[in-house]
Design an enzyme around this catalytic site. Sequence first.
Site, short mmCIF file in Angstrom:
data_model
loop_
_atom_site.label_atom_id
_atom_site.label_comp_id
_atom_site.label_asym_id
_atom_site.label_seq_id
_atom_site.Cartn_x
_atom_site.Cartn_y
_atom_site.Cartn_z
N GLN A 130 1.66 4.52 14.27
CA GLN A 130 1.78 3.10 14.62
C GLN A 130 1.37 2.86 16.07
O GLN A 130 1.94 3.43 17.00
CB GLN A 130 3.21 2.61 14.42
CG GLN A 130 3.67 2.65 12.98
CD GLN A 130 4.48 3.90 12.67
OE1 GLN A 130 4.22 4.97 13.23
NE2 GLN A 130 5.44 3.78 11.78
N TRP A 176 5.64 -3.83 2.28
CA TRP A 176 6.53 -3.35 3.33
C TRP A 176 7.97 -3.80 3.06
O TRP A 176 8.92 -3.06 3.29
CB TRP A 176 6.03 -3.88 4.68
CG TRP A 176 6.78 -3.38 5.87
CD1 TRP A 176 7.55 -2.25 5.97
CD2 TRP A 176 6.82 -4.00 7.17
NE1 TRP A 176 8.06 -2.13 7.24
CE2 TRP A 176 7.64 -3.18 7.99
CE3 TRP A 176 6.24 -5.15 7.70
CZ2 TRP A 176 7.89 -3.50 9.33
CZ3 TRP A 176 6.49 -5.46 9.03
CH2 TRP A 176 7.30 -4.64 9.83
N GLN A 231 -3.69 2.62 12.75
CA GLN A 231 -2.51 2.17 12.00
C GLN A 231 -1.84 1.03 12.77
O GLN A 231 -1.60 1.13 13.98
CB GLN A 231 -1.52 3.31 11.80
CG GLN A 231 -0.31 2.91 10.97
CD GLN A 231 0.54 4.11 10.55
OE1 GLN A 231 0.11 5.25 10.65
NE2 GLN A 231 1.73 3.84 10.04
N ASP A 232 -1.54 -0.07 12.04
CA ASP A 232 -0.81 -1.22 12.61
C ASP A 232 -1.59 -1.92 13.72
O ASP A 232 -1.03 -2.28 14.77
CB ASP A 232 0.56 -0.78 13.15
CG ASP A 232 1.53 -0.39 12.04
OD1 ASP A 232 1.12 -0.40 10.88
OD2 ASP A 232 2.68 -0.07 12.36
N ARG A 237 0.16 -2.83 0.56
CA ARG A 237 1.36 -2.27 -0.04
C ARG A 237 2.57 -3.05 0.48
O ARG A 237 2.53 -3.60 1.59
CB ARG A 237 1.50 -0.78 0.24
CG ARG A 237 1.56 -0.40 1.72
CD ARG A 237 1.80 1.08 1.90
NE ARG A 237 1.87 1.47 3.31
CZ ARG A 237 2.47 2.57 3.75
NH1 ARG A 237 3.03 3.42 2.88
NH2 ARG A 237 2.49 2.87 5.04
N ASP A 289 -2.01 0.03 6.98
CA ASP A 289 -1.21 -1.19 7.21
C ASP A 289 -1.73 -1.96 8.42
O ASP A 289 -0.94 -2.47 9.23
CB ASP A 289 0.26 -0.81 7.46
CG ASP A 289 0.87 0.02 6.34
OD1 ASP A 289 0.35 -0.04 5.21
OD2 ASP A 289 1.87 0.71 6.60
N THR A 301 7.26 0.39 17.59
CA THR A 301 6.05 -0.29 17.13
C THR A 301 5.94 -1.67 17.76
O THR A 301 4.86 -2.08 18.22
CB THR A 301 6.07 -0.41 15.59
OG1 THR A 301 6.15 0.89 15.01
CG2 THR A 301 4.82 -1.11 15.09
#
Length: 540
Positions: free
Chosen positions: A333, A447, A355-356, A445, A377, A303
């Site tokens: 990710q 991590w 995502q990410d 959320r 996220d 990532t």
Amino acid sequence: MINMDKLAFNCSLASMFLIIYSLIVLHGTEASLSCLHTPYPHVCNHYMTSNTLSTSSSSSSSSFHDMALKVTLDQAIEAQKLVSAMKLGNHFTDNKRAKLAWTDCLELYEDTVYQLNRSVTSSKNLNDRLTWLSASIANHQTCQNGFRDFNLHAHFSFFPNMLTNFSKLISNSLAITKAMSTTSSSGQMDNNGGRKLLFEGFPDWVSSSDRRLLAAAAGEVAPRADVVVAKDGSGNYKTIMEGVEAASKLSGGGGRRVVVHVRGGLYEENVEIKRKMKNIMIVGDGIDVTVVSDGKNAQETTTFRSATFAVSGDNFIARDITFQNTAGPENHQAVAFRSGADHSVFYRCSFKGYQDTLYVYSQRQFYRDCDVYGTVDFIFGDAVAILQNCNIYVRRPTSNQQNTVTAQGRSDPNENTGIILHGCHVTASSDMRPVQSSFKTFLGRPWKEYSRVVVMKSNLDGGLIDPAGWMPWSGSFALETLYYGEYMNAGAGAATGGRVKWPGFHVITSPLEAGKFTVGNFLAGESWIAGTGVPFDAGL
């Protein structure tokens, strides 16, 4: 399991710390007594009272605080050597994915040595030290994350055992610095006792010349761009990476601001601005006019390494440009932009991914009038990051996904990090809006164990944000130790009656509490202006 003794220490012994650190020099039993008040006293005692320290590091005038930093730096240097020496084995060279994760670790531990070294030698400012120590913790965690990305947990056994003690030394140093900072805080007031305002909407660590560059209208190029990048060959270079490399040579080691104008076009490349490339400014011709794009994702790399554009050089500025990762929601990710640059500023930029998307990796970051697109996220990391007056667009995920706007990575209670959405608009993107009732969307959320996110004075669209507001990471993990707050948000999605009942969730009603998370008080103690119509006092 949560260490409640450690939590109690962090909250109640600041005054004792200040007295101890101002009086004690590091000798024998006195050092042992001081170590009793750290989160990991046995580790502190082992290193702080060792013969090695007394012969190589200590002096009669050194404070406990300074000595703790020096010991941690010494061990960081040793950790870097040991991680580097692992290449002599075949545990990582024979496994492509393990080698990728190990390569991340090499860079991250090198950066940790840099962050700790400047904590010792470059600044006595406690906010600086908190930031750089927090970045060191992020580096340690991210080294491990690379192996988790590839499900290579067994490879942890090959790492030096001393890394566990090293992480505890960082935690001890951070706790000492935080205690001193808490006790010596002066409130950030100006000479008239009022709020210090941020000039023209930017933090006061942005110079007057940089403010002029930032304040220019979209499409209005900096009058004296040092380097011009154009795909059609009309500039100095055809790729952004070539332009950045040329700019780093012009800066004289980061001594002056160097402006790189990237003319309109689609630049399909990866760009990395390394730590030594300081004071670089990227100016595009406008959102979706100048676009940097790539599609790397965690299926093929870590990532951390998947970012289309990554920056580590301090004092980085970007204006009027789009950064995107085109991997799509099915590839999980995939980072569009990663910043580990201290005092980085982003103005009228767009970050597009799924995502990410936006990796606010570490250190102090300020985003103003930006757009961020994503699914899971999609604003994540462990920086001291404020997004002010930004548009947060939730995109359509895959059929089995739920959207989470943030995933903040604070793993130690004394880190000064967090993600703040201030005066933002959280809404559905054009592809999400027709189907938003079919997907759940949450503000975030946790991590890591001490995850911290505050959403204040923002507009949350109705029908988009789930009434619970926040989503657990796994079971009851972090629900007591996180800090999630909402303050005076608007819109149909801002109602807090149905929010989660976690101990760490707060419906903030006090301006004094909310004021802790303004630019003036949260972002390196600097000041801000009420450009968004939210006139918080900076000097609380």
